[in-house]
Design an enzyme around this catalytic site. Structure first.
Site, PDB file in Angstrom:
ATOM      1  N   LYS A 210      48.921   0.611  77.974  1.00 40.24           N
ATOM      2  CA  LYS A 210      49.250   0.389  79.165  1.00 40.24           C
ATOM      3  C   LYS A 210      49.729   1.586  79.791  1.00 40.24           C
ATOM      4  CE  LYS A 210      52.622  -2.190  81.753  1.00 40.24           C
ATOM      5  NZ  LYS A 210      53.388  -3.469  81.798  1.00 40.24           N
TER       6      LYS A 210
ATOM      7  N   ASP B  51      61.053 -11.390  84.994  1.00 40.12           N
ATOM      8  CA  ASP B  51      59.237 -11.656  85.561  1.00 40.12           C
ATOM      9  C   ASP B  51      58.409 -12.661  84.752  1.00 40.12           C
ATOM     10  OD1 ASP B  51      57.328 -11.361  87.080  1.00 40.12           O
ATOM     11  OD2 ASP B  51      56.925  -9.311  86.857  1.00 40.12           O
TER      12      ASP B  51
ATOM     13  N   ILE C 254      48.096  -0.032  84.660  1.00 41.69           N
ATOM     14  CA  ILE C 254      46.496  -0.388  84.314  1.00 41.69           C
ATOM     15  C   ILE C 254      46.743  -0.667  82.808  1.00 41.69           C
ATOM     16  CG2 ILE C 254      44.177   0.154  84.499  1.00 41.69           C
ATOM     17  CD1 ILE C 254      44.584   1.364  87.026  1.00 41.69           C
ATOM     18  N   VAL C 255      46.102  -1.712  82.188  1.00 41.51           N
ATOM     19  CA  VAL C 255      46.068  -1.890  80.885  1.00 41.51           C
ATOM     20  C   VAL C 255      44.384  -1.776  80.496  1.00 41.51           C
ATOM     21  CG1 VAL C 255      46.385  -3.528  79.174  1.00 41.51           C
ATOM     22  CG2 VAL C 255      47.938  -3.398  81.223  1.00 41.51           C
TER      23      VAL C 255
ATOM     24  N   GLY D 126      43.427  -5.257  82.576  1.00 42.28           N
ATOM     25  CA  GLY D 126      44.112  -5.899  83.589  1.00 42.28           C
ATOM     26  C   GLY D 126      44.689  -4.750  84.380  1.00 42.28           C
TER      27      GLY D 126
HETATM   28  P1  ADP Z   1      52.154  -5.073  85.057  1.00 41.70           P
HETATM   29  O1  ADP Z   1      53.428  -5.103  84.769  1.00 41.70           O
HETATM   30  O2  ADP Z   1      51.001  -4.237  85.389  1.00 41.70           O
HETATM   31  O3  ADP Z   1      51.868  -6.559  85.386  1.00 41.70           O
HETATM   32  P2  ADP Z   1      51.338  -6.245  82.051  1.00 41.70           P
HETATM   33  O4  ADP Z   1      52.004  -5.866  81.055  1.00 41.70           O
HETATM   34  O5  ADP Z   1      51.601  -7.747  82.696  1.00 41.70           O
HETATM   35  O6  ADP Z   1      51.561  -5.211  83.419  1.00 41.70           O
HETATM   36  O7  ADP Z   1      49.726  -6.149  81.987  1.00 41.70           O
HETATM   37  C1  ADP Z   1      48.710  -6.738  82.933  1.00 41.70           C
HETATM   38  C2  ADP Z   1      47.755  -7.627  82.496  1.00 41.70           C
HETATM   39  O8  ADP Z   1      47.125  -6.958  81.274  1.00 41.70           O
HETATM   40  C3  ADP Z   1      48.278  -8.833  81.883  1.00 41.70           C
HETATM   41  O9  ADP Z   1      48.554  -9.982  82.622  1.00 41.70           O
HETATM   42  C4  ADP Z   1      47.476  -9.116  80.653  1.00 41.70           C
HETATM   43  O10 ADP Z   1      46.226  -9.973  81.175  1.00 41.70           O
HETATM   44  C5  ADP Z   1      46.757  -7.625  80.291  1.00 41.70           C
HETATM   45  N1  ADP Z   1      47.713  -7.345  79.105  1.00 41.70           N
HETATM   46  C6  ADP Z   1      48.824  -6.617  78.907  1.00 41.70           C
HETATM   47  N2  ADP Z   1      49.284  -6.526  77.675  1.00 41.70           N
HETATM   48  C7  ADP Z   1      48.129  -6.703  77.007  1.00 41.70           C
HETATM   49  C8  ADP Z   1      47.840  -6.764  75.606  1.00 41.70           C
HETATM   50  N3  ADP Z   1      48.950  -6.375  74.789  1.00 41.70           N
HETATM   51  N4  ADP Z   1      46.643  -7.379  75.198  1.00 41.70           N
HETATM   52  C9  ADP Z   1      45.979  -7.704  75.997  1.00 41.70           C
HETATM   53  N5  ADP Z   1      46.186  -7.782  77.450  1.00 41.70           N
HETATM   54  C10 ADP Z   1      47.056  -7.209  77.860  1.00 41.70           C
HETATM   55 MG    MG Z   2      52.458  -8.484  84.327  1.00 37.32          MG
END
Ligand code: ADP
Ligand code: MG
Length: 339
Positions: free
Chosen positions: A33, A127, A17-18, A11
């Site tokens: 991340k 958030d 970016i994750v 994501g």
């Molecule tokens: P941002 O600040 O960029 O929104 P997030 O931490 O919300 O970052 O991560 C973006 C997306 O990545 C999330 O909405 C989720 O779908 C995916 N994601 C984040 N952390 C995890 C995790 N630990 N395991 C699986 N997917 C994750």
């Molecule tokens: Mg997020």
């Protein structure tokens, strides 16, 4: 970084970016991340450090995503999290039927436990929204994305940025430009998420900031000094006036909700932040103790991560003005490999 092999991209949000990855030594699947580190003009470290600080501060809780480790990488950091299969926005979107009352109760219980734990530890998330509530393979919900989280202070004069939270979940005081606010902003977001789970569609889907206020005012009625003492002192109060309109009864807005659900929803969605129910109090609300009781995690929808990578934006734009939107961290090779 060479302890992990990257398996794919999961994501992308406003702050990084994750990637899905494997910890080579243990074989554990994790989420990496990558977040850029940029100092703001005043020398205060940005969201990456906030996220790390907030997560380290709250140690371990069943309803907060676990940060396994952090290491510097390029000009920023890599945060290593336990891997979660999906997030609540995806669960809701991919469900064929609206969630049952027992399932909604179960998600709300886990959400409130996580929020109560953060607030108890003086952290406001700022958030909360379905995309930041991750769902594990076993069906458990955990709070994630502490990129905007702040350790709050009891210092009365403390000012914060009002440009936080994704628009649909943003508390009315933030929409009116408040710089002094409290953990009530999270409670407002919890109310919005609750309404969304009950209705299977967002409660206040404003397309811009003005429309966002209109959405809220249309349903809750135009606030007055009586229903919202101190409102007239908010920075943007005089910038915009809305025609007076009475509130629409919430039972009309969320027609399928039970009496207990509506009673709790009303206690979250209150104009003055200090009159909103706290997360700890909400956990004791009769809603959670009347039939149908909260579903066991094995009775929750089986989360499935959609194959297709979703781009940030879509029908709902992220709105985080106080955070950098570019990903300075990624080197061209890794971008080329995953787009
Ligand atoms: P941002 O600040 O960029 O929104 P997030 O931490 O919300 O970052 O991560 C973006 C997306 O990545 C999330 O909405 C989720 O779908 C995916 N994601 C984040 N952390 C995890 C995790 N630990 N395991 C699986 N997917 C994750
Ligand atoms: Mg997020």
């Amino acid at each position: 970084m060479d302890q992990y092999s990257i398996l794919g991209r999961i994501g992308e949000g406003a702050h990084g970016i994750v990637f899905k990855a494997k910890h080579i030594e243990s074989g554990d699947i994790v989420a990496l991340k990558k977040v850029p580190l940029r100092k703001l003009d005043d020398g205060i470290p940005n969201t990456a450090l906030r996220e790390i600080k907030a997560l380290q501060e709250i140690e371990e809780n069943q309803h907060v995503v676990k940060l396994r480790e952090v290491f510097p990488h390029g000009t920023g950091f890599v945060l290593v999290f336990e891997f979660m299969l999906s997030d609540l926005s995806e669960v809701v979107r991919s469900a064929d039927l609206p969630l049952t009352e027992a399932q909604v109760k179960s998600y709300m219980l886990m959400l409130l436990k996580g929020v109560a734990y953060c607030h108890d530890n003086s952290i406001m998330h700022r958030d909360l929204k379905p995309a930041n509530l991750l769902i594990s393979e076993s069906g458990h919900l955990k709070l994630a994305d502490f990129g905007l989280a702040r350790v709050f202070s009891t210092d009365e004069g403390r000012q914060y940025s009002h440009q936080v939270a994704t628009r649909w979940y943003r508390a009315p005081e933030l929409l009116y430009g408040a710089r002094k606010y409290d953990e009530g902003v999270d409670i407002w977001a919890v109310g919005c998420i609750f309404g969304e789970l009950l209705n299977n569609s967002p409660l206040f889907p404003g397309e811009n900031d003005i429309e966002q206020l209109c959405c809220v005012l249309r349903i809750l009625g135009t606030p007055t000094e009586k229903t919202w003492p101190g409102m007239e002192e908010l920075p943007d109060y005089n910038k915009i006036t809305f025609p007076e309109n009475p509130p629409i009864p919430l039972e009309k807005v969320v027609p399928d909700a039970s009496a207990e659900a509506l009673d709790l929803l009303k206690k979250f969605l209150v104009y003055p932040s200090n009159r909103r129910i706290s997360a700890a109090e909400a956990l004791l609300h009769p809603y959670f103790f009347t039939a149908p009781l909260p579903a066991h995690h094995t009775e929750l929808p089986k989360p499935q991560r959609s194959k297709k990578f979703r781009h940030r934006g879509g029908h709902q734009k992220e709105y985080d003005v106080d955070v950098p939107l570019e990903h300075t961290l990624l080197d061209p090779d890794s971008i080329a490999a995953y787009v």
